[in-house]
Write an enzyme that holds these catalytic residues in place. Structure first.
Site, short mmCIF file in Angstrom:
data_model
loop_
_atom_site.label_atom_id
_atom_site.label_comp_id
_atom_site.label_asym_id
_atom_site.label_seq_id
_atom_site.Cartn_x
_atom_site.Cartn_y
_atom_site.Cartn_z
N GLU A 108 -3.22 31.79 27.67
CA GLU A 108 -3.95 31.02 28.70
C GLU A 108 -5.41 30.82 28.28
OE1 GLU A 108 -3.68 29.37 32.82
OE2 GLU A 108 -2.40 29.60 31.08
N HIS A 141 4.45 24.56 35.56
CA HIS A 141 4.03 25.93 35.84
C HIS A 141 5.21 26.77 36.33
CE1 HIS A 141 1.47 28.79 38.55
NE2 HIS A 141 1.84 29.37 37.43
#
EC number: 4.2.1.17
Length: 723
Positions: free
Chosen positions: A403, A451
């Site tokens: 991330e 997601h």
């Protein structure tokens, strides 16, 4: 032809046998109001025909009857009790009429026979099925209970204990189990189903089978001694209280109904069932759970529309970045029949990803869901690789690397140069703006967010994030792929946190403000779990998410929404983060964690954390449970409404399902918008305004103020299913 209607017909077969076939023009048969009325008339025609000696019930579909038409439920449940009572009496008169026909009756079953369909066939004397048969009463999952005689006939047919297990669990029995408990009388080959049914009916007509004795058993009181009854119902109540809990009254009400009706004949027992059904139908839990079912159908309908509109189907996929998350995504894709290339730069990450996939498949193997041959085939369809060879075969690529916006942008840009112009790129990110990542691409129209929630195999939600340049075809193809993976895809527009994380962090902020004002975090968790119904309170959830992850995401949200989400000072998350107490992942956060015998982390409170939290907490203060609920929930509710107002999410239905599927919002409350309708929007506005001095998170959105003045709601009583 004895009788013909839109959804059923009755024709004469040989030797005095009539066949009543359910044949709706739709893809499945349902017991909707129209079909019930037609069934009533068909039974009158049969009773009046002296040539009929036996009746066979059949279906022209792969499933016999999938149940009542749930799209009619909320409209029916909103009617006055007297009208609801009339509807139930009408339905019960029909099934009594079927049960009381002056000749033997038999149901020939295949596929699903559920809910009202099950209650219909319980009224016949015999039931045979093929190997595909699945029969059960799932009503308690919708917050109600059987209302067409299921709590009366099933216990008398198979015994109270087995009946209570099926009804309270909302369980469907496969053919072998149904035969074992007595729901089915025989299992036959599919191609011999009708012939076997006719043979059995002929034996009953010739009095070689005692159909009248069977009928007598179903219409009389239960044959239980006082001691047997006491033991049976006491044990059932104990089990249900433990499993269902206080927020889901339907299973316990079902047990009480069977108990109260145990010593009564059929008609008096049906009166008891009707009384309890009406009470449940009028409950907020039933409205919420039926609403969730309808919303789920709506989401599925949208996904089907996307699949139909998509320019192509996903036949091959790729995941960039292995590990637990990448392995979970690869597993889910392969499990549902889409081969996947799993690429990483580190051999140990690939090994971890394949180990994760193998572990999940082994669990499926242990549960009997797949065999060894199927497991080997699924594993073989995941190709681990340190190189991009074969990436050009992928229709959709899921980037799931660390991330970090720079790393993600570099990986996406690199892979874009290796694939053709039709390939879709997606990023599995929880905090990085899709529009930011799109800047690194030459074809941003082929890019969107995807997601996934952790653990991938268990969490149904996938947020599909539309960027500024994302094409409609890209959205359609990715939604279709997510649905193919067995997920519930919900499309949202790009913004910090997307939808789920954007609405979660105001909830955490409300929790932090309570701690600042002296509330005890264990007390907050207890109230939010036991009273509001969350699976985890906010402190426990933060530990599971990871304090470090939450700390980073909180900074992203504060930057994105400085007016509402900027911190006024150090908070509990900061204190724990600085102390390197990251939650479950390193054994210590708000709680201490040890691994139990099953390898699962078990939490316990330790006084040690109080010293760490002391600088960010006010003097201990006691709050009543309702205040704790209001102060944590209002920021989340307001943010959810703002997301709808701003068009981040398209509808109340999609928002509520994202909350239930992505965050575990209590299903019996139905989601934020159902919850607002239940408590009343004007009541909510008045309640929230009491806390206006706490800051911007507590300011009521204009949409709610307008709706409160107009007296409108998000869901109408007559909610219809999707598409």
């Amino acid at each position: 032809m004895i009788y013909q209607a839109k959804t059923l017909q009755v024709k004469q077969l040989a030797n005095g046998i009539a066949e009543l076939s359910f044949c709706a023009p739709a893809s499945v048969n349902k017991l909707d109001l129209h079909t019930l009325e037609s069934l009533d008339k068909a039974l009158d025609a049969l009773a009046a025909d002296s040539s009929v000696k036996g009746l066979l019930l059949s279906s022209d579909k792969e499933a016999f009857i999938v149940g009542a038409d749930i799209t009619e439920f909320l409209g029916l449940f909103a009617k006055p009790e007297a009208e609801l009572d009339e509807w139930l009496q009408f339905a019960n008169r029909i099934f009594n009429k079927l049960e009381d026909l002056p000749f033997p009756t038999l149901s020939a079953l295949k596929g699903h026979t559920l809910g009202g369909g099950c209650e219909c066939v319980l009224a016949t004397d015999f039931r045979i099925g093929d190997a595909t048969t699945s029969i059960g009463l799932p009503e308690t999952k919708l917050g109600i209970m059987p209302g067409f005689g299921g709590t009366v006939r099933l216990p008398r047919l198979i015994g109270a204990d087995s009946a209570m297990e099926i009804i309270t669990q909302g369980k469907a029995c496969r053919a072998e189990e149904a035969l074992k408990v007595g729901l089915l009388d025989a299992i036959v080959d599919s191609d011999k189903l009708i012939d076997s049914a006719i043979t059995t009916l002929t034996q009953a007509i010739e009095e070689k089978l005692d159909w009248q004795k069977r009928r007598q058993q179903k219409t009389s009181a239960l044959t239980l001694s006082k001691l047997e009854a006491m033991m049976s119902f006491t044990m059932a109540k104990g089990m249900v209280a433990q499993v269902a809990g206080k927020h889901y009254p339907a299973p316990m009400t079902s047990v009480v109904t069977i108990e109260e009706a145990a010593r009564l004949p059929r008609d008096a027992a049906l009166d008891i069932e009707r009384k309890h059904f009406i009470k449940l139908a009028k409950s907020t839990e039933a409205q919420a759970l039926v609403g969730i079912f309808l919303n789920d159908q709506y989401i599925k309908g949208l996904a089907k529309q996307s699949a139909k509109a998509a320019s192509q189907d996903t036949q091959h996929a790729a995941v960039l970045g292995a590990g637990i998350m990448g392995g979970g995504i690869a597993y889910q894709s392969a499990l549902k029949g889409v081969p996947v290339l799993m690429k990483d730069i580190a051999p140990h990450s690939l090994e971890l990803g394949m180990t994760e996939a193998a572990k999940l498949l082994n669990k499926q193997l242990e549960r009997g869901k797949i065999d060894g041959f199927k497991m080997a085939g699924i594993l073989a369809s995941i190709t681990p690789s340190l190189h991009y060879a074969g990436i050009d075969q992928a229709d959709v690529i899921v980037e799931a690397v660390v991330e970090n916006p720079k790393v993600k942008a570099a990986v996406l840009s690199e892979v874009e140069g290796l694939v053709d112009t039709e390939t879709i790129l997606t990023s599995n990110t929880s905090t990085i703006p899709i529009n930011l990542l799109a800047k690194s691409l030459k074809r941003p129209q082929n890019f969107c967010g995807m997601h996934f929630f952790n653990p991938v195999h268990r969490m149904p939600l996938v947020e599909i994030i539309r960027g500024e340049h994302t094409s409609e075809d890209t959205i359609n193809r990715v939604v279709a792929y997510a649905a193919k993976m067995g997920k519930s895809p919900i499309v949202v527009n790009d913004c910090p946190g997307f939808f789920v994380n954007r609405v979660l962090f105001p909830y955490f902020a409300g929790f932090s403000l309570l701690m600042r004002d002296g509330a005890n975090f264990t007390e907050i968790d207890k109230v939010m779990e036991r009273q509001f119904g969350w699976p985890m309170g906010p402190a426990y959830l933060l530990d599971v998410v990871g304090i470090d992850t939450a700390h980073h995401a909180q900074a992203v949200m504060a930057e994105g929404f400085p007016t509402r989400m900027a911190k006024s000072g150090r908070e509990a998350i900061d204190a724990l983060y600085e102390a390197k107490k990251f939650g479950q992942k390193n054994g210590s956060g708000f709680y201490q964690y040890t691994v139990d015998k099953k390898g699962k982390p078990k939490k316990a409170f330790s006084d040690d954390v109080l010293a760490i939290l002391a600088p960010v907490c006010g003097a201990p203060q006691s709050f009543d449970p309702q205040t704790l609920i209001e102060r944590t929930m209002i920021p989340m509710i307001n943010e959810v409404v703002l997301c709808l107002e701003e068009g981040i999410i398209a509808s109340a239905q999609e928002a509520d399902m994202a909350l239930v599927y992505g965050l575990g919002f209590p299903p019996f409350r139905g989601g934020v918008f159902r919850y607002l309708d239940t408590i009343g929007i004007a009541n909510y506005v008045a309640m929230a305004e009491k806390y206006a001095d706490l800051g911007a998170l507590y300011q009521v959105p204009q949409l709610l103020k307008n709706m409160a003045q107009q007296g409108t709601s998000f869901y109408s009583a007559q909610q219809v299913s999707a598409l």
